[in-house]
Each structure stands twice: as structure tokens, then as C-alpha cells.
Write a protein that holds these residues in place. Structure first.
Motif, PDB file in Angstrom:
ATOM      1  N   ILE A  53       0.842  -1.200   0.000  1.00 50.33           N
ATOM      2  CA  ILE A  53       0.000   0.000   0.000  1.00 50.33           C
ATOM      3  C   ILE A  53       0.876   1.249   0.000  1.00 50.33           C
ATOM      4  CG2 ILE A  53      -1.656   1.334   1.368  1.00 50.33           C
ATOM      5  CD1 ILE A  53      -2.843  -1.328   2.316  1.00 50.33           C
ATOM      6  N   GLY A  54       1.928   1.220   0.824  1.00 54.25           N
ATOM      7  CA  GLY A  54       2.843   2.358   0.864  1.00 54.25           C
ATOM      8  C   GLY A  54       3.516   2.603  -0.477  1.00 54.25           C
ATOM      9  N   LEU A  55       3.994   1.555  -1.108  1.00 51.27           N
ATOM     10  CA  LEU A  55       4.658   1.692  -2.407  1.00 51.27           C
ATOM     11  C   LEU A  55       3.689   2.197  -3.474  1.00 51.27           C
ATOM     12  CD1 LEU A  55       6.854  -1.550  -2.405  1.00 51.27           C
ATOM     13  CD2 LEU A  55       7.697   0.811  -2.421  1.00 51.27           C
ATOM     14  N   TYR A  56       2.464   1.747  -3.423  1.00 51.14           N
ATOM     15  CA  TYR A  56       1.476   2.189  -4.406  1.00 51.14           C
ATOM     16  C   TYR A  56       1.245   3.694  -4.316  1.00 51.14           C
ATOM     17  CZ  TYR A  56      -2.890   2.475  -7.053  1.00 51.14           C
ATOM     18  OH  TYR A  56      -3.856   2.809  -7.966  1.00 51.14           O
ATOM     19  N   TYR A  57       1.312   4.215  -3.084  1.00 52.34           N
ATOM     20  CA  TYR A  57       1.096   5.647  -2.885  1.00 52.34           C
ATOM     21  C   TYR A  57       2.409   6.426  -2.795  1.00 52.34           C
ATOM     22  CZ  TYR A  57      -3.872   4.804  -2.272  1.00 52.34           C
ATOM     23  OH  TYR A  57      -5.178   4.458  -2.492  1.00 52.34           O
ATOM     24  N   GLY A  58       3.490   5.808  -3.261  1.00 45.28           N
ATOM     25  CA  GLY A  58       4.743   6.538  -3.405  1.00 45.28           C
ATOM     26  C   GLY A  58       5.606   6.622  -2.174  1.00 45.28           C
ATOM     27  N   PRO A 112       9.309   3.303  -6.962  1.00 51.00           N
ATOM     28  CA  PRO A 112       8.833   3.292  -8.354  1.00 51.00           C
ATOM     29  C   PRO A 112       7.578   4.131  -8.511  1.00 51.00           C
ATOM     30  CG  PRO A 112       8.332   1.203  -7.271  1.00 51.00           C
ATOM     31  CD  PRO A 112       9.207   1.977  -6.329  1.00 51.00           C
ATOM     32  N   SER A 113       7.398   4.669  -9.696  1.00 49.40           N
ATOM     33  CA  SER A 113       6.162   5.404  -9.976  1.00 49.40           C
ATOM     34  C   SER A 113       4.975   4.444  -9.847  1.00 49.40           C
ATOM     35  CB  SER A 113       6.204   5.993 -11.381  1.00 49.40           C
ATOM     36  OG  SER A 113       6.211   4.950 -12.357  1.00 49.40           O
ATOM     37  N   GLN A 114       3.795   5.023  -9.709  1.00 52.15           N
ATOM     38  CA  GLN A 114       2.611   4.186  -9.513  1.00 52.15           C
ATOM     39  C   GLN A 114       2.394   3.244 -10.684  1.00 52.15           C
ATOM     40  OE1 GLN A 114      -1.756   5.652  -9.197  1.00 52.15           O
ATOM     41  NE2 GLN A 114      -0.993   5.605  -7.078  1.00 52.15           N
ATOM     42  N   LEU A 159       7.020  -7.406  -5.633  1.00 47.36           N
ATOM     43  CA  LEU A 159       5.959  -6.843  -4.797  1.00 47.36           C
ATOM     44  C   LEU A 159       6.529  -5.856  -3.783  1.00 47.36           C
ATOM     45  CD1 LEU A 159       3.691  -9.957  -4.059  1.00 47.36           C
ATOM     46  CD2 LEU A 159       3.542  -8.314  -5.937  1.00 47.36           C
ATOM     47  N   MET A 160       7.804  -6.031  -3.424  1.00 50.97           N
ATOM     48  CA  MET A 160       8.465  -5.135  -2.477  1.00 50.97           C
ATOM     49  C   MET A 160       9.179  -3.979  -3.191  1.00 50.97           C
ATOM     50  SD  MET A 160      10.001  -7.989   0.162  1.00 50.97           S
ATOM     51  CE  MET A 160      10.652  -6.776   1.313  1.00 50.97           C
ATOM     52  N   GLY A 161       8.998  -3.872  -4.514  1.00 47.85           N
ATOM     53  CA  GLY A 161       9.598  -2.783  -5.264  1.00 47.85           C
ATOM     54  C   GLY A 161      11.070  -2.960  -5.553  1.00 47.85           C
TER      55      GLY A 161
END
Length: 406
Positions: A25-30, A179-181, A264-266
Motif C-alpha cells: 500500500i505504501g509503495l502504491y502511494y509513493g 517506483p512510480s505508480q 511486490l516489495m519494489g
């Protein structure tokens, strides 16, 4: 007690998915919650070495402490201009970095039936990471030592037990950015694809070849070892192909899990397998099979040995030097797998075939107008390479040892 070894059962994946949700969730929102990544890494490392494996956990802690001191001290020495660049200190750092692994690998050779108390799951891959760092610090590619980044790189849990083997600079580049969204959504898609493909490889094909078929073929080969050579040949041939398929699907499946979870962990952990059984020769095979390991040995052992030998003019012939490099490289790779004769023969077999492959490629280049090259010759090359590799895996399996000496 539930087995929570990496990627072995549904319980592990269920806990893993729950743990990854906040991070995703955090990565999705930057945002990258680095403290949370460290927390779940420690959690899953604890699950690996909990209960009856606590001694391995203690060995891991000792290993991490020693490697931190070695890499940190060598980095300080290399980046401090007051010190002269001494090759002997570089060698000392390498020797100290591999000391625990060497003790673990050779203890069973000197104390039969006993494993070293210094061993733990993943010690080889963690050692490769730190040795690679020391070499890149010497080269000047790594400019500074950062304790928190080093520990996160070393203890990155998706790859801790069996790779893939990442490189520090590549890993930190991903770790330091978000990463960008759009890109992260793409990474999620790739990650899920790898995970589901890993399930197919490891839990279906791996189970079929390794659990259902392989024991029966092994039993048939052992039953025929003193009676009919024809029967032995067919059963051993079946065992050879079945073992090769099991080895690929089991290990490739595990690697797909590690790469998929990393996505999944970027973190874009490099892939380990790229259709190895369609290789046209053995050199092509090692560019496709267990790629992070083969590239590690190539870059940090083979290339450096050949460069050093040519610099000191050990031999005048580059071809002879390359051949010696192959022998050294695959002898070390064989010994790394184990001290038994069949691992060493496995390594020497690959070295000899690679030497022959290079000779053939040189001959083919010189006589390219006389040697046909078409779709059928390509198929024949794939067929020959596949069978050569499968025969090497038969040696690797130790089955010949059981047949000849039991």
C-alpha cells in the motif's frame, strides 16, 4: 510444528501476504516504509531459524557481525587516503570473509557425519554477497560503507536462503527509490505472474518429477545395477532425465517465488533462469542456468583470474589461459557444492566441455562457409546440449556413486 522454511507450504505464503500488504500500500502511494521492510525481514528470518534451528540463527548472527566488521573495516581502509593500497590486505579481507563458509564446507570431510555448528541456511549466498562487495570496494565501484544499507542488503529475506544473488549497487539503487505508480502496478503484475508460475513449477511439476516419478526410477536403477546392463541403461536414462527436470522445476520455482516477492516489495531482483534447456551449447547454457551464480563466478573469479594471469604473463597463449580459468572456475564450483568425488567430477566435466565448446566455436568461425548452419543444425545443437547437461546432472545427483559403490 508448522514448517516455515521459505516457500515450502501454504502457511508460509499466507503469513507472507499478510506481512506484505502494508508495504505494498505504501509503495502504491509513493512511500517506502524502510523500517517496516527491516521489521518483516527480521520476522521471516526469525521464523526460519526458530525452534529446533535456533543454533543456525546464532551462527547467522555471528556471521553478520563478522562480515560487517570485515566489509566496514576494508571500506574504511580503501577510502582513507592515509593508507596505501596493499594487495595483501585485500587478500586478507577475502580470506576472512570466506573463512566461516570454508569451515562449514570442509568440516564433514574431516569429521565424518558431523556438520559444522557455524553453518546456517543461506551461508553461501550471503558470503557471495559480501565477497562481491569487497571486490567492488577495491575497484572503487562502491565508494562508502553504510551500515543500515549493508544489513538490509545482506539480510534481504526473499533471497536469503538460496538466492538469486543480487549485487549491492543494483540492490541499493532500487532500495533508495520508490517506483512510480504505473511502474509499481507493472511490477505487481510481473510479481504475481512469477509467483503463480513458481507454484506450477515447484508444487506441480517439481512434485510430479521429484516425489512421484524419481523414487520409482531410482529403485529400478538400483534393482538392475548387478543384473541386466540393458535394464540398468534404460532405468538410469529415465532417472537422468527425471532428475534433471526435477532439479530445474524445483529450483526455478523457488527462484520465481523470490523474484516475484521482490517485485511486490519494489525490488527488481535479477532472474535466475532463462529457458536453459533450449541452449545451443554449454556456454549458452551457463548464460541461462542459475544466472546470478554463474555470472558471479564469471565476474569475480574467472575474469579476475584471467586478467591477473595475463597481466603477470603466466602464459603467452590467451586460449590456454582461458582454459585454465575454466578448470579453476568449475573445480571451485564443484567443491562449493560438496567435497564428494561426483561434485568435483561434475565441475571438471563442465570445464572440459566448455573448453571443447570454445575450440569448436573457433573452428566454426574459421570454416563458416564449409559448415552448414540452418534450422536443423540448431535443433541438433539444442538436442546435444540438453543431453550433455542431463548427463552432467546424473553425475551431480550421486546416483552413479550409489550404483558403483553400494
Amino acid at each position: 510444528m508448522i514448517n516455515l522454511q521459505p516457500y515450502q507450504n501454504p502457511q508460509y505464503f499466507a503469513i507472507l501476504v499478510i506481512a506484505l500488504v502494508p508495504l505494498m500500500i505504501g509503495l502504491y502511494y509513493g512511500k517506502r516504509f524502510r523500517w517496516y521492510e527491516s521489521l518483516i525481514s527480521l520476522l521471516f528470518i526469525f521464523l526460519i531459524f526458530d525452534a529446533d534451528k535456533w543454533q543456525q540463527g546464532v551462527s547467522l548472527l555471528g556471521f553478520v557481525a563478522c562480515q560487517t566488521l570485515i566489509v566496514g573495516a576494508y571500506s574504511y581502509y580503501r577510502t582513507n587516503k592515509r593508507f596505501k593500497n596493499r594487495f595483501s590486505l585485500f587478500v586478507l579481507a577475502i580470506v576472512l570473509a570466506i573463512a566461516q563458509l570454508v569451515i562449514v564446507k570442509f568440516t564433514p570431510l574431516f569429521i565424518a557425519g558431523h556438520d559444522s555448528i557455524l553453518g546456517f541456511l543461506g551461508i553461501s549466498y550471503l558470503t557471495f554477497k559480501t565477497v562481491g562487495m569487497i571486490m567492488e570496494i577495491r575497484d572503487g565501484a562502491i565508494k562508502e560503507f553504510n551500515l543500515s544499507k549493508f544489513l538490509h542488503f545482506l539480510l534481504y529475506f526473499p533471497t536469503i536462503s538460496s538466492g538469486p544473488i543480487d549485487r549491492y549497487r543494483r540492490f541499493i539503487k532500487d532500495y533508495e527509490r520508490v517506483p512510480s505508480q504505473d511502474k509499481y502496478v507493472t511490477l505487481i503484475g510481473k510479481g504475481l505472474h512469477n509467483i503463480f508460475l513458481g507454484f506450477l513449477y515447484k508444487f506441480i511439476f517439481g512434485y510430479l518429477f521429484g516425489t512421484v516419478m524419481l523414487p520409482q526410477l531410482q529403485q529400478a536403477a538400483m534393482a538392475n545395477r548387478h543384473t541386466a546392463w540393458l535394464g540398468l541403461s534404460f532405468s538410469l536414462l529415465g532417472y537422468m532425465y527425471c532428475y534433471s527436470m526435477y532439479l530445474f522445476f524445483d529450483f526455478a520455482g523457488y527462484s520465481l517465488f523470490a523474484v516475484g516477492i521482490s517485485y511486490l516489495m519494489g525490488i527488481e531482483t535479477p532472474v535466475n533462469f532463462n529457458k536453459p534447456f533450449i541452449s545451443h551449447n554449454l556456454k549458452d547454457f551457463w548464460n541461462r542456468w542459475h544466472m546470478t551464480l554463474s555470472f558471479w563466478f564469471r565476474d569475480y573469479i574467472y575474469m579476475r583470474f584471467v586478467f591477473w594471469a595475463m597481466k603477470h604473463k603466466i602464459l603467452k597463449s590467451r586460449i590456454a589461459m582461458a582454459n585454465i580459468g575454466y578448470l579453476l572456475l568449475f573445480l571451485l564450483m564443484g567443491v562449493w557444492h560438496g567435497e564428494t568425488w561426483y561434485y568435483i567430477v561434475y565441475g571438471l566435466f563442465h570445464a572440459l566441455v566448455l573448453i571443447s565448446t570454445d575450440a569448436w566455436l573457433r573452428f566454426k568461425k574459421k570454416h563458416r562457409q564449409q559448415i552448414p548452419s540452418n534450422r536443423w543444425t540448431n535443433y541438433f545443437a539444442i538436442f546435444m546440449t540438453f543431453n550433455t547437461v542431463c548427463f552432467s546432472f546424473l553425475i551431480f545427483s550421486g546416483m552413479l556413486d550409489k550404483i558403483w559403490f553400494s
